[in-house]
Write a protein that holds these residues in place. Structure first.
Motif, mmCIF file in Angstrom:
data_model
loop_
_atom_site.group_PDB
_atom_site.id
_atom_site.type_symbol
_atom_site.label_atom_id
_atom_site.label_comp_id
_atom_site.label_asym_id
_atom_site.label_seq_id
_atom_site.Cartn_x
_atom_site.Cartn_y
_atom_site.Cartn_z
ATOM 1 N N GLY A 45 0.811 -1.207 0.000
ATOM 2 C CA GLY A 45 0.000 0.000 0.000
ATOM 3 C C GLY A 45 0.846 1.260 0.000
ATOM 4 O O GLY A 45 0.556 2.218 -0.727
ATOM 5 N N HIS A 46 1.919 1.269 0.792
ATOM 6 C CA HIS A 46 2.813 2.427 0.811
ATOM 7 C C HIS A 46 3.481 2.636 -0.547
ATOM 8 O O HIS A 46 3.622 3.776 -1.023
ATOM 9 N N LEU A 102 -1.182 9.392 -3.650
ATOM 10 C CA LEU A 102 -2.086 9.073 -4.754
ATOM 11 C C LEU A 102 -3.544 9.198 -4.330
ATOM 12 O O LEU A 102 -4.403 9.601 -5.129
ATOM 13 N N LEU A 103 -3.845 8.868 -3.074
ATOM 14 C CA LEU A 103 -5.228 8.921 -2.600
ATOM 15 C C LEU A 103 -5.742 10.355 -2.504
ATOM 16 O O LEU A 103 -6.951 10.587 -2.577
ATOM 17 N N ALA A 104 -4.829 11.297 -2.322
ATOM 18 C CA ALA A 104 -5.231 12.705 -2.311
ATOM 19 C C ALA A 104 -5.419 13.220 -3.732
ATOM 20 O O ALA A 104 -6.260 14.083 -3.987
ATOM 21 N N ILE A 105 -4.642 12.689 -4.672
ATOM 22 C CA ILE A 105 -4.746 13.105 -6.072
ATOM 23 C C ILE A 105 -5.997 12.520 -6.716
ATOM 24 O O ILE A 105 -6.670 13.186 -7.518
ATOM 25 N N SER A 113 -11.306 8.186 4.092
ATOM 26 C CA SER A 113 -10.073 7.414 4.109
ATOM 27 C C SER A 113 -9.772 6.876 5.503
ATOM 28 O O SER A 113 -9.889 7.592 6.498
ATOM 29 N N MET A 114 -9.360 5.616 5.559
ATOM 30 C CA MET A 114 -8.945 5.015 6.815
ATOM 31 C C MET A 114 -7.441 5.126 7.043
ATOM 32 O O MET A 114 -6.908 4.528 7.977
ATOM 33 N N VAL A 115 -6.770 5.884 6.193
ATOM 34 C CA VAL A 115 -5.376 6.269 6.428
ATOM 35 C C VAL A 115 -5.309 7.792 6.394
ATOM 36 O O VAL A 115 -6.219 8.460 5.905
ATOM 37 N N GLY A 116 -4.231 8.354 6.920
ATOM 38 C CA GLY A 116 -4.107 9.801 6.977
ATOM 39 C C GLY A 116 -3.911 10.417 5.610
ATOM 40 O O GLY A 116 -3.192 9.881 4.765
ATOM 41 N N MET A 117 -4.542 11.554 5.387
ATOM 42 C CA MET A 117 -4.412 12.304 4.145
ATOM 43 C C MET A 117 -3.726 13.641 4.433
ATOM 44 O O MET A 117 -4.016 14.275 5.455
ATOM 45 N N PRO A 118 -2.834 14.092 3.547
ATOM 46 C CA PRO A 118 -2.146 15.368 3.783
ATOM 47 C C PRO A 118 -3.125 16.537 3.819
ATOM 48 O O PRO A 118 -4.003 16.658 2.968
ATOM 49 N N GLY A 119 -2.984 17.365 4.840
ATOM 50 C CA GLY A 119 -3.772 18.578 4.932
ATOM 51 C C GLY A 119 -5.174 18.430 5.497
ATOM 52 O O GLY A 119 -5.867 19.430 5.679
ATOM 53 N N LYS A 127 -8.227 18.079 8.125
ATOM 54 C CA LYS A 127 -8.437 18.569 9.481
ATOM 55 C C LYS A 127 -8.671 17.433 10.462
ATOM 56 O O LYS A 127 -8.292 17.508 11.632
ATOM 57 N N VAL A 128 -9.332 16.379 10.006
ATOM 58 C CA VAL A 128 -9.603 15.211 10.843
ATOM 59 C C VAL A 128 -9.044 13.986 10.143
ATOM 60 O O VAL A 128 -9.270 13.786 8.943
ATOM 61 N N SER A 129 -8.294 13.183 10.876
ATOM 62 C CA SER A 129 -7.760 11.934 10.347
ATOM 63 C C SER A 129 -8.338 10.780 11.157
ATOM 64 O O SER A 129 -8.487 10.876 12.373
ATOM 65 N N ASN A 130 -8.664 9.701 10.480
ATOM 66 C CA ASN A 130 -9.110 8.506 11.190
ATOM 67 C C ASN A 130 -7.961 7.737 11.830
ATOM 68 O O ASN A 130 -8.192 6.827 12.625
ATOM 69 N N MET A 131 -6.734 8.132 11.479
ATOM 70 C CA MET A 131 -5.572 7.372 11.927
ATOM 71 C C MET A 131 -4.773 8.051 13.027
ATOM 72 O O MET A 131 -4.272 7.395 13.934
ATOM 73 N N ALA A 132 -4.589 9.345 12.938
ATOM 74 C CA ALA A 132 -3.668 10.029 13.852
ATOM 75 C C ALA A 132 -4.294 11.301 14.399
ATOM 76 O O ALA A 132 -4.194 12.351 13.782
#
Length: 440
Positions: A34-35, A49-52, A247-253, A255-260
């Motif tokens: 995945g990484h 890629l998930l943000a794009i 997304s269940m992983v962190g996305m750049p930028g 405000k709320v992340s499900n991971m961190a």
């Protein structure tokens, strides 16, 4: 390597739950893949890629599989601690706890300390020579990110004895209390805006998933379909109706992340994944029961942590070679980029294999006997390690000479301080957990 793996595989007792070993390898392998797939590297930096392509974020509901690894960890930790407790019935509880920490953490911390030492020295040399800009600087910042997983896993090992006792007394209610804690944290965070409370869910969410492993060890996950449906329905409802991202992983930028830090949505995601892998237990057990498959799993388990630590190094190394040779990097998600992806992944896999060959010896277990140990000393050591690796995963090695810092919850931390805490903690775990005759 081949003969020793064959001997280990053939010596495996019939009572061993081989499906658990398969899940351990498959979950880490999925994270690595995945990484490699998500990295969108250009000459200007590293994107996601998930943000794009936001539509791809739905794939994280299957590929964000770290909850499975932590679930498997709970299962293994329960069996390990109970075995050690039976074998040391005459010893003090503190010594048993110290021996448990050392036995579970040696194969984790030794390759981690080597990774930190190699990258710390490399970062210092690079910056003394005036480097550290461009992709090199990004690499120095990113390569330590997988260490967050090490920190969480350290906490799980440290909390296993008390949480296992709660499980043995209360069963599902112990899991329920942790899940209720996660609910309360999100209510305070999103409903009342209480600052910093969200970081408590690093404990509540991941330890709740870990607690499911205790339940599996006792054969008490009897309705996996209900668990999967409940978890999936809960995650869908929270994302659709609440403040939780897709997304269940962190996305750049974002405000709320499900991971961190983790959220209740991620806990529901973990429930759905645990239920799903338990539903596949029958065919999975038959698959891993094949001699050739089992030998592959045994071999992979022997190098899994080393491969995990170095896989981002390999991926960024491939991109570095492409840039250094003047190769054109296509725009992420373009047809040319997608066509190039299998080649990049193959090259990253080859480089990871080379790094594993160089460093795998540090993952081998030691059976050397040692002197009696101290529970409080070992507990202090694992706490220092936990804070150190989490801090290093946050700050990275970029800006080492400039004293660059990053926030670990509410406190700034620098790379030298994080490395020192990790080193001291490791030494304390080694010293505090030495118990003569403890099984490796």
């Amino acid at each position: 390597m081949g003969s020793s793996v064959r001997e280990l595989a053939e010596a495996t007792p019939d009572t061993r739950d081989r499906y658990v070993d398969l899940l351990r390898v498959a979950s880490l392998g999925t994270v690595v893949l995945g990484h490699w797939l998500m990295a969108a590297v250009t000459a200007d930096g590293v994107g996601n890629l998930l943000a794009i392509v936001p539509q791809l974020q739905l794939l994280t509901w299957a590929l964000q599989i770290m909850p499975v690894f932590f679930f498997v960890g709970g299962f293994s930790h329960a069996l390990s601690y109970r075995s050690l407790r039976r074998n040391r019935q005459d010893g003090p509880e503190g010594s048993v706890y110290a021996a448990f920490l050392r036995a579970r953490l040696r194969r984790l911390l030794r390759p981690t300390m080597v990774f930190i030492g190699v990258w710390g020295a490399a970062a210092l040399i690079i910056q003394l020579l005036g480097g550290g800009s461009g992709l090199t600087g990004v690499t120095l910042r990113l390569v330590t990110q997988p260490l967050w997983f090490i920190g969480i896993y350290l906490a799980m090992v440290a909390f296993t004895p008390p949480l296992l006792r709660l499980h043995e007394r209360y069963g599902w209610a112990a899991f329920g209390a942790l899940a209720a804690g996660a609910v309360a944290v999100d209510a305070l965070r999103f409903g009342l805006g209480v600052p910093y409370v969200e970081f408590l869910n690093f404990a509540f969410v991941w330890l709740a998933v870990h607690q499911l492993g205790f339940l599996r060890a006792d054969g008490r996950l009897r309705l996996p379909a209900a668990l999967a449906v409940t978890g999936l329905a809960g995650a869908v409802a929270l994302v659709a109706l609440g403040p939780y991202p897709l997304s269940m992983v962190g996305m750049p930028g974002e405000k709320v992340s499900n991971m961190a830090p983790p959220t209740l949505a991620l806990l529901c995601h973990g429930l759905w994944l645990v239920g799903a892998v338990e539903l596949l237990r029958g065919p999975g057990a038959r698959f891993v029961g094949r001699p050739r498959v089992w030998r592959t799993v045994v071999a992979a388990n022997g190098i899994a942590m080393t491969a995990f630590l170095w896989h981002l190094t390999a991926m960024l190394g491939v991109y570095g070679v492409l840039l250094a040779t003047g190769a054109t990097l296509p725009d992420p998600a373009s047809p040319a980029w997608l066509a190039q992806t299998p080649l990049r992944i193959a090259a990253a896999a080859v480089l990871t294999a080379a790094l594993v060959a160089a460093f795998r010896t540090f993952e081998r277990p030691s059976t050397a006997p040692a002197a009696p140990g101290s529970g409080p000393l070992a507990a202090l050591g694992v706490t220092c390690c936990l804070l150190g690796v989490l801090g290093l995963s946050t700050v990275g090695f970029a800006g080492l000479l400039e004293g660059r810092s990053a926030m670990l919850i509410a406190f700034p931390v620098t790379a030298p301080v994080a490395v020192a805490m990790t080193l001291v903690g490791w030494l304390l775990v080694e010293r505090g957990g030495r118990l003569r005759g403890a099984p490796a």
